[in-house]
Design a protein around this motif. Structure first.
Motif, mmCIF file in Angstrom:
data_model
loop_
_atom_site.group_PDB
_atom_site.id
_atom_site.type_symbol
_atom_site.label_atom_id
_atom_site.label_comp_id
_atom_site.label_asym_id
_atom_site.label_seq_id
_atom_site.Cartn_x
_atom_site.Cartn_y
_atom_site.Cartn_z
ATOM 1 N N ILE A 95 4.991 -15.591 9.699
ATOM 2 C CA ILE A 95 5.508 -15.399 8.540
ATOM 3 C C ILE A 95 5.172 -14.007 7.949
ATOM 4 O O ILE A 95 4.222 -13.526 8.114
ATOM 5 C CB ILE A 95 4.947 -16.611 7.583
ATOM 6 N N CYS A 96 6.202 -13.368 7.409
ATOM 7 C CA CYS A 96 6.048 -11.885 7.060
ATOM 8 C C CYS A 96 5.157 -11.885 5.796
ATOM 9 O O CYS A 96 5.279 -12.475 5.055
ATOM 10 C CB CYS A 96 7.482 -11.158 6.854
ATOM 11 N N PRO A 97 4.505 -10.643 5.720
ATOM 12 C CA PRO A 97 3.955 -10.476 4.428
ATOM 13 C C PRO A 97 4.873 -10.536 3.116
ATOM 14 O O PRO A 97 6.002 -10.653 3.160
ATOM 15 C CB PRO A 97 3.330 -9.007 4.447
ATOM 16 N N PRO A 98 4.039 -10.697 2.026
ATOM 17 C CA PRO A 98 5.020 -10.490 0.709
ATOM 18 C C PRO A 98 5.905 -9.398 0.740
ATOM 19 O O PRO A 98 5.517 -8.210 1.240
ATOM 20 C CB PRO A 98 3.960 -10.397 -0.570
ATOM 21 N N ALA A 99 6.939 -9.533 -0.191
ATOM 22 C CA ALA A 99 7.914 -8.736 0.003
ATOM 23 C C ALA A 99 7.407 -7.307 -0.550
ATOM 24 O O ALA A 99 6.869 -7.502 -1.504
ATOM 25 C CB ALA A 99 9.287 -8.999 -0.864
ATOM 26 N N GLY A 100 7.881 -6.205 -0.085
ATOM 27 C CA GLY A 100 7.565 -4.971 -0.453
ATOM 28 C C GLY A 100 7.896 -3.626 0.677
ATOM 29 O O GLY A 100 8.328 -4.126 1.486
ATOM 30 N N LYS A 101 7.642 -2.566 0.299
ATOM 31 C CA LYS A 101 7.525 -1.368 1.216
ATOM 32 C C LYS A 101 6.904 -1.842 2.435
ATOM 33 O O LYS A 101 5.702 -2.355 2.304
ATOM 34 C CB LYS A 101 7.133 -0.134 0.690
ATOM 35 N N SER A 119 0.944 -1.293 0.146
ATOM 36 C CA SER A 119 0.124 0.034 -0.042
ATOM 37 C C SER A 119 1.070 1.419 0.059
ATOM 38 O O SER A 119 0.477 2.435 -0.519
ATOM 39 C CB SER A 119 -0.832 -0.102 1.176
ATOM 40 N N ALA A 120 2.044 1.393 0.403
ATOM 41 C CA ALA A 120 3.131 2.324 0.692
ATOM 42 C C ALA A 120 3.459 2.720 -0.781
ATOM 43 O O ALA A 120 3.681 3.838 -0.996
ATOM 44 C CB ALA A 120 4.088 2.101 1.460
ATOM 45 N N THR A 121 3.893 1.623 -1.566
ATOM 46 C CA THR A 121 4.170 1.932 -2.646
ATOM 47 C C THR A 121 3.158 2.391 -3.774
ATOM 48 O O THR A 121 3.359 3.392 -4.384
ATOM 49 C CB THR A 121 4.914 0.668 -3.383
ATOM 50 N N LEU A 122 1.966 1.883 -3.693
ATOM 51 C CA LEU A 122 1.042 2.333 -4.265
ATOM 52 C C LEU A 122 0.525 3.878 -4.122
ATOM 53 O O LEU A 122 0.504 4.781 -4.832
ATOM 54 C CB LEU A 122 -0.424 1.542 -4.096
ATOM 55 N N THR A 123 0.689 4.158 -2.775
ATOM 56 C CA THR A 123 0.363 5.620 -2.480
ATOM 57 C C THR A 123 1.406 6.528 -2.820
ATOM 58 O O THR A 123 1.043 7.604 -3.328
ATOM 59 C CB THR A 123 0.379 5.574 -0.826
ATOM 60 N N GLU A 124 2.741 6.014 -2.953
ATOM 61 C CA GLU A 124 3.877 6.820 -3.648
ATOM 62 C C GLU A 124 3.697 7.137 -5.051
ATOM 63 O O GLU A 124 3.772 8.123 -5.806
ATOM 64 C CB GLU A 124 5.221 6.218 -3.326
ATOM 65 N N LEU A 125 3.134 6.150 -5.611
ATOM 66 C CA LEU A 125 2.909 6.150 -7.005
ATOM 67 C C LEU A 125 1.650 7.115 -7.413
ATOM 68 O O LEU A 125 1.687 7.935 -8.417
ATOM 69 C CB LEU A 125 2.460 4.799 -7.818
ATOM 70 N N LEU A 126 0.854 7.197 -6.440
ATOM 71 C CA LEU A 126 -0.224 7.841 -6.575
ATOM 72 C C LEU A 126 0.091 9.532 -6.333
ATOM 73 O O LEU A 126 -0.303 10.338 -7.262
ATOM 74 C CB LEU A 126 -1.454 7.571 -5.655
ATOM 75 N N ALA A 127 1.015 9.669 -5.434
ATOM 76 C CA ALA A 127 1.418 11.195 -5.282
ATOM 77 C C ALA A 127 2.294 11.694 -6.325
ATOM 78 O O ALA A 127 2.391 12.871 -6.550
ATOM 79 C CB ALA A 127 2.108 10.941 -3.930
ATOM 80 N N ALA A 152 -0.278 3.581 9.494
ATOM 81 C CA ALA A 152 -0.718 3.473 7.982
ATOM 82 C C ALA A 152 -0.022 4.392 7.178
ATOM 83 O O ALA A 152 0.606 5.436 7.745
ATOM 84 C CB ALA A 152 -2.148 3.852 7.905
ATOM 85 N N PRO A 153 0.287 3.979 6.090
ATOM 86 C CA PRO A 153 0.914 4.843 5.044
ATOM 87 C C PRO A 153 0.175 6.198 5.021
ATOM 88 O O PRO A 153 -1.154 6.112 4.588
ATOM 89 C CB PRO A 153 0.940 4.266 3.673
ATOM 90 N N PRO A 154 0.784 7.472 5.299
ATOM 91 C CA PRO A 154 -0.145 8.546 5.246
ATOM 92 C C PRO A 154 -0.541 8.870 3.855
ATOM 93 O O PRO A 154 -0.229 8.782 2.968
ATOM 94 C CB PRO A 154 0.840 9.621 5.813
ATOM 95 N N CYS A 155 -1.846 9.680 3.892
ATOM 96 C CA CYS A 155 -2.527 10.155 2.885
ATOM 97 C C CYS A 155 -1.643 11.397 2.164
ATOM 98 O O CYS A 155 -1.722 12.268 2.986
ATOM 99 C CB CYS A 155 -3.996 10.378 2.967
ATOM 100 N N PRO A 156 -1.398 11.528 0.964
ATOM 101 C CA PRO A 156 -0.226 12.708 0.748
ATOM 102 C C PRO A 156 -1.234 13.792 0.337
ATOM 103 O O PRO A 156 -2.392 13.751 0.331
ATOM 104 C CB PRO A 156 -0.040 12.247 -0.698
ATOM 105 N N ILE A 183 -6.314 0.520 -1.496
ATOM 106 C CA ILE A 183 -5.371 -0.233 -0.617
ATOM 107 C C ILE A 183 -6.019 -0.672 0.479
ATOM 108 O O ILE A 183 -6.990 -0.488 0.662
ATOM 109 C CB ILE A 183 -4.458 0.787 -0.293
ATOM 110 N N GLY A 184 -5.225 -1.371 1.252
ATOM 111 C CA GLY A 184 -5.829 -1.908 2.810
ATOM 112 C C GLY A 184 -4.767 -1.165 3.704
ATOM 113 O O GLY A 184 -3.498 -1.402 3.445
ATOM 114 N N ARG A 185 -5.413 -0.505 4.913
ATOM 115 C CA ARG A 185 -4.349 -0.061 5.727
ATOM 116 C C ARG A 185 -4.822 -0.190 6.953
ATOM 117 O O ARG A 185 -5.972 -0.618 7.407
ATOM 118 C CB ARG A 185 -4.141 1.336 5.425
ATOM 119 N N CYS A 186 -3.989 -0.564 7.916
ATOM 120 C CA CYS A 186 -4.202 -0.565 9.397
ATOM 121 C C CYS A 186 -4.445 0.758 9.981
ATOM 122 O O CYS A 186 -5.040 1.608 9.357
ATOM 123 C CB CYS A 186 -2.753 -1.258 10.009
#
Length: 317
Positions: A191-197, A121-129, A146-150, A138-141
């Motif tokens: 087990i950690c989530p899939p690789a990514g930010k 979700s962090a990567t997608l938010t950066e691409l949006l920004a 959570a990745p902040p809203c730009p 995205i799904g956020r906790c």
């Protein structure tokens, strides 16, 4: 430049190829051409993936800066074009994606789409920004992690709260239970989530566990979804999952109760690129798909009807 950055972010040529939607041999050949043009190897290859060489680190610093400028140029140029344009949609990787896209295209037959799927979700938010995407799902906790809203980006909630479940090996000591709590899992390997930010979900889980008096044990980093499912089925660990999660071979999925961890499924969008009417149709296509997916999965989960507290709240546009 995007190829080099994605290989570095994922730590693996195969994962970068999957994220970019190309075959691994094709991406490997492209990376070799890039290294020939640059004048030397950009990554050291090892059994645990790839790491940038000193030359690679130099190229990555310049590439990231240049990509920001290029994305800004592309975004600012669009205001001079006339007429409706293609809507650039980003999404977390989800079993619902294909059905959601089909519903969306039925509801918006006159709109063209391009899509990009990512595990972060962090990567997608950066691409949006950066104006690479117009709308992201995205799904956020919770807000603390959570990745902040730009700035200038709006957020529209579709599902909240979405409680977590836990995927356990079928031979796990608690696999016969009808529900499970975090305190039951104090000795388990996560087990950690899939690789990514980092999206904040691990930090949220760690905080919840530490409030209960223990620190969760994390293992197995930089995996993709298939590798995670294989490890669970092989009895190597457990993992958080959404209620929409498909059945995993040799595993069981149980509701996580008596805790305060939940997700929020949202659309984030650039209002100058997507109208509110567009957003509401995308929203409706998603929530219709979500309800259908939940209903289908409930047939395979005998605890569903007896645990109404695990049912997510779905919000219509």
């Amino acid at each position: 430049m995007r190829v080099v950055c994605r290989v570095s972010e994922t730590g693996s040529v195969s994962k970068a190829a999957a994220a970019l939607g190309v075959s691994q041999p094709s991406l490997t050949a492209q990376l070799h051409r890039i290294e020939e043009a640059i004048g030397g190897p950009l990554f050291d290859r090892g059994s645990y993936g790839v790491t940038p060489t000193p030359l690679g680190r130099h190229v990555l610093r310049r590439a990231r800066a240049m990509l920001v400028d290029m994305d800004d140029l592309l975004g600012s140029s669009r205001r001079y074009t006339d007429g409706p344009r293609t809507l650039r949609l980003g999404s977390l990787r989800t079993v619902m994606f294909g059905t959601w896209m089909a519903r969306m295209e039925d509801l918006m037959p006159d709109r063209e789409f391009t899509t990009q799927v990512d595990v972060s979700s962090a990567t997608l938010t950066e691409l949006l920004a950066a104006d690479v995407l117009d709308v992201v799902m995205i799904g956020r906790c919770d807000d603390a992690h959570a990745p902040p809203c730009p700035p200038g980006v709006r957020e529209q909630t579709m599902v909240h709260p979405e409680p977590y479940a836990v995927a356990l090996p079928v031979g796990h000591r608690l696999a016969g239970r009808t529900d499970i709590s975090l305190t039951d899992l104090a000795e388990d390997i996560w087990i950690c989530p899939p690789a990514g930010k980092e999206d904040g979900d691990l930090a949220s889980l760690r905080d919840a566990c530490e409030r209960l008096g223990f620190t969760p044990q994390f293992r197995y980093y930089n995996l993709d979804s298939i590798e995670i499912e294989q490890l669970i089925g092989a009895g190597r660990g457990i993992s958080l999952c959404a209620p929409t999660m498909r059945d995993i071979p040799s595993s069981v999925i149980l509701p996580l109760v008596g805790h305060h961890i939940s997700w929020r499924r949202v659309l984030r969008f650039r209002p100058e690129s997507a109208s509110q009417e567009d957003i509401d149709l995308i929203h409706k296509a998603f929530t219709d798909t979500y309800r259908t997916t939940i209903a289908e999965n409930a047939l395979h989960r005998p605890w569903w009807d007896s645990h109404p507290d695990t049912h997510p709240t779905v919000i219509d546009p």
